[in-house]
Each structure stands twice: as structure tokens, then as C-alpha cells.
Motif scaffolding. Structure first.
Motif, PDB file in Angstrom:
ATOM      1  N   PRO A 145       0.774  -1.052  -0.085  1.00  0.00           N
ATOM      2  CA  PRO A 145       0.010   0.194   0.036  1.00  0.00           C
ATOM      3  C   PRO A 145       0.903   1.307  -0.111  1.00  0.00           C
ATOM      4  O   PRO A 145       0.428   2.302  -0.589  1.00  0.00           O
ATOM      5  CB  PRO A 145      -0.850  -0.114   1.372  1.00  0.00           C
ATOM      6  CG  PRO A 145      -0.225  -1.019   1.986  1.00  0.00           C
ATOM      7  CD  PRO A 145       0.583  -2.007   1.129  1.00  0.00           C
ATOM      8  N   ARG A 146       2.012   1.325   0.490  1.00  0.00           N
ATOM      9  CA  ARG A 146       2.805   2.536   0.499  1.00  0.00           C
ATOM     10  C   ARG A 146       3.062   2.945  -0.759  1.00  0.00           C
ATOM     11  O   ARG A 146       3.333   4.200  -0.925  1.00  0.00           O
ATOM     12  CB  ARG A 146       4.131   1.967   1.508  1.00  0.00           C
ATOM     13  CG  ARG A 146       5.134   3.310   1.462  1.00  0.00           C
ATOM     14  CD  ARG A 146       4.477   4.169   2.622  1.00  0.00           C
ATOM     15  NE  ARG A 146       5.245   5.542   2.466  1.00  0.00           N
ATOM     16  CZ  ARG A 146       6.092   5.567   3.673  1.00  0.00           C
ATOM     17  NH1 ARG A 146       5.817   4.834   4.813  1.00  0.00           N
ATOM     18  NH2 ARG A 146       6.563   6.906   3.851  1.00  0.00           N
ATOM     19  N   THR A 147       3.256   2.228  -1.948  1.00  0.00           N
ATOM     20  CA  THR A 147       3.723   2.521  -3.127  1.00  0.00           C
ATOM     21  C   THR A 147       2.812   3.601  -3.668  1.00  0.00           C
ATOM     22  O   THR A 147       2.905   4.292  -4.099  1.00  0.00           O
ATOM     23  CB  THR A 147       3.664   1.350  -4.152  1.00  0.00           C
ATOM     24  OG1 THR A 147       4.900   0.403  -3.429  1.00  0.00           O
ATOM     25  CG2 THR A 147       4.260   1.748  -5.591  1.00  0.00           C
ATOM     26  N   TYR A 148       1.267   3.114  -3.246  1.00  0.00           N
ATOM     27  CA  TYR A 148       0.334   4.063  -3.879  1.00  0.00           C
ATOM     28  C   TYR A 148       0.169   5.204  -3.126  1.00  0.00           C
ATOM     29  O   TYR A 148      -0.040   6.265  -3.673  1.00  0.00           O
ATOM     30  CB  TYR A 148      -1.139   3.337  -3.441  1.00  0.00           C
ATOM     31  CG  TYR A 148      -1.275   1.975  -4.245  1.00  0.00           C
ATOM     32  CD1 TYR A 148      -1.956   2.159  -5.529  1.00  0.00           C
ATOM     33  CD2 TYR A 148      -1.032   0.744  -3.683  1.00  0.00           C
ATOM     34  CE1 TYR A 148      -2.126   1.031  -6.483  1.00  0.00           C
ATOM     35  CE2 TYR A 148      -1.402  -0.356  -4.592  1.00  0.00           C
ATOM     36  CZ  TYR A 148      -1.776  -0.349  -5.943  1.00  0.00           C
ATOM     37  OH  TYR A 148      -1.889  -1.601  -6.516  1.00  0.00           O
ATOM     38  N   ASN A 149       0.337   5.275  -1.779  1.00  0.00           N
ATOM     39  CA  ASN A 149       0.596   6.641  -1.081  1.00  0.00           C
ATOM     40  C   ASN A 149       1.798   7.439  -1.728  1.00  0.00           C
ATOM     41  O   ASN A 149       1.441   8.633  -1.804  1.00  0.00           O
ATOM     42  CB  ASN A 149       0.908   6.339   0.489  1.00  0.00           C
ATOM     43  CG  ASN A 149       1.077   7.438   1.006  1.00  0.00           C
ATOM     44  OD1 ASN A 149       0.113   8.380   1.514  1.00  0.00           O
ATOM     45  ND2 ASN A 149       2.419   7.840   1.444  1.00  0.00           N
ATOM     46  N   TYR A 194      -4.599   7.300  -3.008  1.00  0.00           N
ATOM     47  CA  TYR A 194      -4.642   7.269  -1.470  1.00  0.00           C
ATOM     48  C   TYR A 194      -5.631   6.201  -1.068  1.00  0.00           C
ATOM     49  O   TYR A 194      -5.604   5.267  -0.052  1.00  0.00           O
ATOM     50  CB  TYR A 194      -4.935   8.667  -0.909  1.00  0.00           C
ATOM     51  CG  TYR A 194      -3.884   9.470  -1.032  1.00  0.00           C
ATOM     52  CD1 TYR A 194      -2.223   9.122  -1.045  1.00  0.00           C
ATOM     53  CD2 TYR A 194      -3.992  11.010  -1.327  1.00  0.00           C
ATOM     54  CE1 TYR A 194      -1.371  10.240  -1.169  1.00  0.00           C
ATOM     55  CE2 TYR A 194      -3.042  11.944  -1.539  1.00  0.00           C
ATOM     56  CZ  TYR A 194      -1.712  11.759  -1.325  1.00  0.00           C
ATOM     57  OH  TYR A 194      -0.862  12.519  -1.549  1.00  0.00           O
ATOM     58  N   CYS A 216      -4.270   2.806  -1.473  1.00  0.00           N
ATOM     59  CA  CYS A 216      -3.763   2.484  -0.352  1.00  0.00           C
ATOM     60  C   CYS A 216      -4.550   1.964   0.850  1.00  0.00           C
ATOM     61  O   CYS A 216      -4.039   1.139   1.367  1.00  0.00           O
ATOM     62  CB  CYS A 216      -2.790   3.675  -0.047  1.00  0.00           C
ATOM     63  SG  CYS A 216      -1.815   3.345   1.622  1.00  0.00           S
ATOM     64  N   ALA A 220       1.421   3.144   6.716  1.00  0.00           N
ATOM     65  CA  ALA A 220       0.976   3.614   4.994  1.00  0.00           C
ATOM     66  C   ALA A 220      -0.223   4.101   5.081  1.00  0.00           C
ATOM     67  O   ALA A 220      -0.756   5.026   4.538  1.00  0.00           O
ATOM     68  CB  ALA A 220       1.309   2.469   4.057  1.00  0.00           C
ATOM     69  N   ARG A 221      -1.250   3.369   5.784  1.00  0.00           N
ATOM     70  CA  ARG A 221      -2.831   3.716   5.799  1.00  0.00           C
ATOM     71  C   ARG A 221      -2.712   5.086   6.438  1.00  0.00           C
ATOM     72  O   ARG A 221      -3.767   5.891   5.983  1.00  0.00           O
ATOM     73  CB  ARG A 221      -3.514   2.756   6.575  1.00  0.00           C
ATOM     74  CG  ARG A 221      -5.088   3.018   6.375  1.00  0.00           C
ATOM     75  CD  ARG A 221      -5.734   2.315   7.440  1.00  0.00           C
ATOM     76  NE  ARG A 221      -7.271   2.493   7.167  1.00  0.00           N
ATOM     77  CZ  ARG A 221      -7.780   3.739   7.296  1.00  0.00           C
ATOM     78  NH1 ARG A 221      -7.283   4.825   7.474  1.00  0.00           N
ATOM     79  NH2 ARG A 221      -9.122   3.478   6.937  1.00  0.00           N
ATOM     80  N   ALA A 266      -1.625   7.844   4.134  1.00  0.00           N
ATOM     81  CA  ALA A 266      -2.741   8.155   3.151  1.00  0.00           C
ATOM     82  C   ALA A 266      -3.883   8.858   3.468  1.00  0.00           C
ATOM     83  O   ALA A 266      -4.259   9.719   2.827  1.00  0.00           O
ATOM     84  CB  ALA A 266      -2.772   6.652   2.320  1.00  0.00           C
TER      85      ALA A 266
END
Length: 184
Positions: A116-120, A141, A144, A168-169, A172
Motif C-alpha cells: 500500500p505504501r507505493t500507492y501513497n 490514497y 492504499c 502507510a494507511r 494516506a
């Protein structure tokens, strides 16, 4: 120089491997890429990983430009390692090469869209560094958050991973709130 860089990297002699890679990139980054591409299929991934680890001395000295230039030559060989691409994206962002950072994060998502960190991080470049494509940043976001929520709902997630995904959540959600504050 390539043979030395490869040998030193295999021996985990990061300073020596990094010095050889730095010299090689200064002479011809394309030559480094071409030599990596000529590695046998069974050696290609470990060689790219070990050569990528050889940027640590530059990173530790805060020489992000040299570290990025070396990784640029490595990623041009198109490794399948998301860690290499993520590190390259972060270095591109740190050196204000935002379009390259976006492309690198998109490559990470193409290879494995489970972190998920990549999306953020991709959304953050759009929002904070470029101040454009805010609808796409919101989508990143939200992806993520959605991925993190699914993973955090699993009972058997290791504690280190739980902390990574939870952070990460949280980030985001904060970034999403900065674009579109929650309605009261």
C-alpha cells in the motif's frame, strides 16, 4: 570495471563496488546497463540486487545524485525487483526528478501492486511535489487505504508488516484529508 563491481558486490564490499559503479556510470551508464542485460537469466536478478545494494555508501553520505545515477543504469536493464524500483523512485523524488519517480512507482505497481505504501508515495508526488492530477492522487490514497484495510483485517499478519501497512494507511488518510477534508 564491471567485473570488479560485480565481484565486490558479490563479496558485499559496498564501498569498492560503489566506487567501480560510480566510475563506470561516469564513463558510460549505457555500458553498465548493457553488461547487466548480458547476464545469464539465472544470475540477472541477484546481480542487479547486489549492484543496487552498492549504492549504500553514497546514500549514507547523502550523495543522492550519484546513487540515483547508478540506479538509473541498473533499472534501465529492467529488473523485476520492486525494491530496486522503489529505491530508484524515492531517489528520483529526492532529487526532484518527479516524472522519473512517477514512472518508477508505476513500474513497482506493474510488478507487484500489493504494498500500500507505493500507492501513497505515488499520490504524494502528484499532490505535494507537482500539485497536479489531484483526482489521481486521491485514487492512489484510496487504493492504499483499501489494500491496507484488507491486509490489516487478516489475523496472521506479522507485526513488522502490520506496522508498515498501518503507517502507510495512516499517512494516506492524512494525505487524502489534506486534499478533501472529511465532511462534518
Amino acid at each position: 570495471l564491471y567485473a570488479l563491481a560485480r565481484q565486490y558486490a558479490a563479496e558485499r564490499e559496498w564501498e569498492a563496488a560503489g566506487a567501480a559503479l560510480e566510475k563506470m556510470v561516469s564513463l558510460s551508464a549505457r555500458e553498465l546497463t548493457d553488461r547487466i542485460r548480458r547476464e545469464s537469466p539465472e544470475d540477472f536478478e541477484w546481480v542487479t540486487q547486489y549492484l543496487a545494494w552498492s549504492i549504500d555508501p553514497f546514500f549514507n553520505r547523502n550523495d543522492q545524485g550519484t546513487a540515483r545515477a547508478i540506479l538509473a543504469a541498473i533499472v534501465a536493464a529492467n529488473p523485476k525487483n520492486t525494491e530496486i524500483w522503489s529505491n530508484y523512485a524515492a531517489l528520483c523524488q529526492a532529487t526532484a526528478r518527479y516524472e522519473e519517480a512517477i514512472a518508477a512507482y508505476e513500474k513497482v505497481l506493474e510488478l507487484d501492486g500489493t504494498d500500500p505504501r507505493t500507492y501513497n508515495d505515488l499520490g504524494a508526488i502528484l499532490q505535494y511535489d507537482l500539485n497536479r492530477d489531484l483526482d489521481r492522487a486521491k485514487e492512489m490514497y484510496q487504493q492504499c487505504i483499501d489494500i491496507a484495510d484488507k491486509e490489516l483485517a487478516m489475523a496472521d499478519i506479522p507485526q513488522v508488516r502490520r506496522a508498515h501497512v498501518g503507517e502507510a494507511r495512516r499517512i494516506a488518510q492524512d494525505n487524502l484529508n489534506a486534499i478533501a477534508p472529511p465532511q462534518q
